[in-house]
Design a protein around this motif. Structure first.
Motif, PDB file in Angstrom:
ATOM      1  N   ILE A 142      33.615  49.600  39.182  1.00  0.00           N
ATOM      2  CA  ILE A 142      33.655  48.453  38.262  1.00  0.00           C
ATOM      3  C   ILE A 142      33.117  47.206  38.956  1.00  0.00           C
ATOM      4  CG2 ILE A 142      35.179  46.910  36.952  1.00  0.00           C
ATOM      5  CD1 ILE A 142      34.704  49.637  35.565  1.00  0.00           C
ATOM      6  N   GLN A 143      33.468  47.001  40.221  1.00  0.00           N
ATOM      7  CA  GLN A 143      32.948  45.845  40.958  1.00  0.00           C
ATOM      8  C   GLN A 143      31.427  45.908  41.086  1.00  0.00           C
ATOM      9  OE1 GLN A 143      35.456  46.326  44.446  1.00  0.00           O
ATOM     10  NE2 GLN A 143      36.752  44.598  43.827  1.00  0.00           N
ATOM     11  N   GLN A 144      30.896  47.119  41.223  1.00  0.00           N
ATOM     12  CA  GLN A 144      29.438  47.263  41.292  1.00  0.00           C
ATOM     13  C   GLN A 144      28.804  46.908  39.949  1.00  0.00           C
ATOM     14  OE1 GLN A 144      27.632  47.882  44.203  1.00  0.00           O
ATOM     15  NE2 GLN A 144      26.010  47.142  42.849  1.00  0.00           N
ATOM     16  N   LEU A 145      29.449  47.301  38.852  1.00  0.00           N
ATOM     17  CA  LEU A 145      28.949  46.905  37.527  1.00  0.00           C
ATOM     18  C   LEU A 145      28.945  45.382  37.401  1.00  0.00           C
ATOM     19  CD1 LEU A 145      30.634  49.421  35.011  1.00  0.00           C
ATOM     20  CD2 LEU A 145      28.278  49.444  35.883  1.00  0.00           C
ATOM     21  N   GLU A 146      29.993  44.731  37.927  1.00  0.00           N
ATOM     22  CA  GLU A 146      30.038  43.269  37.882  1.00  0.00           C
ATOM     23  C   GLU A 146      28.813  42.670  38.573  1.00  0.00           C
ATOM     24  OE1 GLU A 146      34.595  41.744  37.765  1.00  0.00           O
ATOM     25  OE2 GLU A 146      33.957  42.569  39.701  1.00  0.00           O
ATOM     26  N   LYS A 147      28.477  43.208  39.736  1.00  0.00           N
ATOM     27  CA  LYS A 147      27.317  42.705  40.486  1.00  0.00           C
ATOM     28  C   LYS A 147      26.012  43.028  39.757  1.00  0.00           C
ATOM     29  CE  LYS A 147      29.528  43.192  44.976  1.00  0.00           C
ATOM     30  NZ  LYS A 147      29.697  44.090  46.118  1.00  0.00           N
ATOM     31  N   ASP A 148      25.901  44.263  39.274  1.00  0.00           N
ATOM     32  CA  ASP A 148      24.655  44.704  38.632  1.00  0.00           C
ATOM     33  C   ASP A 148      24.318  43.885  37.390  1.00  0.00           C
ATOM     34  OD1 ASP A 148      24.505  46.673  40.573  1.00  0.00           O
ATOM     35  OD2 ASP A 148      25.099  48.310  39.225  1.00  0.00           O
ATOM     36  N   TYR A 149      25.361  43.455  36.659  1.00  0.00           N
ATOM     37  CA  TYR A 149      25.131  42.793  35.367  1.00  0.00           C
ATOM     38  C   TYR A 149      25.606  41.340  35.344  1.00  0.00           C
ATOM     39  CZ  TYR A 149      24.015  47.511  34.174  1.00  0.00           C
ATOM     40  OH  TYR A 149      23.433  48.752  34.168  1.00  0.00           O
ATOM     41  N   ASN A 150      25.964  40.819  36.525  1.00  0.00           N
ATOM     42  CA  ASN A 150      26.415  39.431  36.627  1.00  0.00           C
ATOM     43  C   ASN A 150      27.445  39.114  35.543  1.00  0.00           C
ATOM     44  OD1 ASN A 150      26.551  36.861  37.699  1.00  0.00           O
ATOM     45  ND2 ASN A 150      24.896  36.082  36.416  1.00  0.00           N
ATOM     46  N   VAL A 151      28.516  39.922  35.547  1.00  0.00           N
ATOM     47  CA  VAL A 151      29.561  39.832  34.536  1.00  0.00           C
ATOM     48  C   VAL A 151      30.924  39.942  35.217  1.00  0.00           C
ATOM     49  CG1 VAL A 151      29.579  42.313  34.039  1.00  0.00           C
ATOM     50  CG2 VAL A 151      30.216  40.715  32.251  1.00  0.00           C
ATOM     51  N   ASP A 152      31.945  39.370  34.614  1.00  0.00           N
ATOM     52  CA  ASP A 152      33.304  39.461  35.136  1.00  0.00           C
ATOM     53  C   ASP A 152      34.057  40.527  34.350  1.00  0.00           C
ATOM     54  OD1 ASP A 152      35.818  39.106  36.132  1.00  0.00           O
ATOM     55  OD2 ASP A 152      36.065  37.057  35.405  1.00  0.00           O
ATOM     56  N   LEU A 153      34.541  41.548  35.033  1.00  0.00           N
ATOM     57  CA  LEU A 153      35.304  42.628  34.394  1.00  0.00           C
ATOM     58  C   LEU A 153      36.735  42.749  34.927  1.00  0.00           C
ATOM     59  CD1 LEU A 153      32.502  45.338  34.522  1.00  0.00           C
ATOM     60  CD2 LEU A 153      33.497  44.386  32.431  1.00  0.00           C
ATOM     61  N   MET A 154      37.031  42.101  36.048  1.00  0.00           N
ATOM     62  CA  MET A 154      38.299  42.325  36.730  1.00  0.00           C
ATOM     63  C   MET A 154      39.327  41.206  36.550  1.00  0.00           C
ATOM     64  SD  MET A 154      37.910  45.277  38.371  1.00  0.00           S
ATOM     65  CE  MET A 154      39.048  45.290  39.724  1.00  0.00           C
ATOM     66  N   ASP A 155      38.930  40.067  36.036  1.00  0.00           N
ATOM     67  CA  ASP A 155      39.841  38.931  35.948  1.00  0.00           C
ATOM     68  C   ASP A 155      40.824  39.129  34.804  1.00  0.00           C
ATOM     69  OD1 ASP A 155      41.190  36.513  35.850  1.00  0.00           O
ATOM     70  OD2 ASP A 155      39.390  35.319  36.187  1.00  0.00           O
ATOM     71  N   LYS A 156      42.086  39.351  35.142  1.00  0.00           N
ATOM     72  CA  LYS A 156      43.126  39.604  34.135  1.00  0.00           C
ATOM     73  C   LYS A 156      43.707  38.314  33.570  1.00  0.00           C
ATOM     74  CE  LYS A 156      42.973  44.055  34.861  1.00  0.00           C
ATOM     75  NZ  LYS A 156      42.088  44.822  34.059  1.00  0.00           N
ATOM     76  N   MET A 157      43.254  37.171  34.063  1.00  0.00           N
ATOM     77  CA  MET A 157      43.790  35.892  33.608  1.00  0.00           C
ATOM     78  C   MET A 157      42.944  35.276  32.487  1.00  0.00           C
ATOM     79  SD  MET A 157      46.560  35.714  35.170  1.00  0.00           S
ATOM     80  CE  MET A 157      47.073  34.098  34.649  1.00  0.00           C
ATOM     81  N   ASN A 158      42.236  36.120  31.767  1.00  0.00           N
ATOM     82  CA  ASN A 158      41.451  35.677  30.628  1.00  0.00           C
ATOM     83  C   ASN A 158      41.910  36.429  29.386  1.00  0.00           C
ATOM     84  OD1 ASN A 158      39.679  33.823  32.018  1.00  0.00           O
ATOM     85  ND2 ASN A 158      38.839  35.632  33.000  1.00  0.00           N
ATOM     86  N   VAL A 159      41.635  35.838  28.237  1.00  0.00           N
ATOM     87  CA  VAL A 159      42.104  36.387  26.965  1.00  0.00           C
ATOM     88  C   VAL A 159      40.911  36.597  26.040  1.00  0.00           C
ATOM     89  CG1 VAL A 159      43.545  35.917  24.938  1.00  0.00           C
ATOM     90  CG2 VAL A 159      44.306  35.170  27.199  1.00  0.00           C
ATOM     91  N   SER A 160      40.876  37.750  25.405  1.00  0.00           N
ATOM     92  CA  SER A 160      39.891  38.008  24.358  1.00  0.00           C
ATOM     93  C   SER A 160      40.633  38.120  23.037  1.00  0.00           C
ATOM     94  CB  SER A 160      39.128  39.312  24.625  1.00  0.00           C
ATOM     95  OG  SER A 160      38.282  39.160  25.744  1.00  0.00           O
TER      96      SER A 160
END
Length: 161
Positions: free
Chosen positions: A84-102
């Protein structure tokens, strides 16, 4: 061992990663391909892990694991986090921050920091009926029943008066 997410048992463990933006169609094709390869090769102490995934709303990656067959171990969980961290780097996206709300605004998926969501609740910009995504669900049964719910039925309710 990659299986169809919808064929995993209800008690299968889930991990939900929410992106801070929607993925493009091209990115989704690449991410599906990378997930297929990762999950096909995902093991715990050399034993295959029966798992699958789904991507919802072009921004949530949900990985399910049938722990009745083989349980995830520290090393296998670490491998999934690194993936998942590699996906974050590959796509310049945040996937791991649990302190956000959708949450949903009509058919649109909004993404805010927890502080912004609290302020919106205080300002009545979101209500107890606002559909939120409870990424703390633990298994597929909970995912189906309690992932996409009114804020009043989720941990988000603590912010809504």
């Amino acid at each position: 061992m990659l299986v169809d997410f919808n064929r995993l048992p209800e008690e299968s463990r889930v991990w939900i990663y929410q992106a801070n933006r929607s993925f493009s169609e091209d990115e989704l094709l690449e991410i599906h391909s990378k997930l297929n390869i990762f999950i096909e090769n995902w093991t715990a102490h050399g034993s295959d892990l029966q798992s699958g995934y789904t991507i919802k709303y072009k921004r949530f990656i949900i990985i399910g694991l049938n722990q009745d067959l083989n349980k995830a171990t520290g090393c296998s969980i670490d491998a999934s986090v690194h993936f998942i961290q590699q996906l974050e780097k590959d796509y310049n996206v945040d996937l791991m921050d649990k302190m956000n709300v959708s949450y949903k605004q009509g058919e649109y998926i909004a993404y805010k920091t927890l502080a912004d969501f609290r302020k919106m609740a205080k300002d009545k910009a979101v209500s107890k009926n606002t559909i939120v995504f409870n990424n703390l669900v633990a298994n597929i049964a909970e995912f189906k029943e309690n992932w996409e719910v009114p804020a009043s039925e989720s941990w988000h309710s603590r912010f809504i008066k």
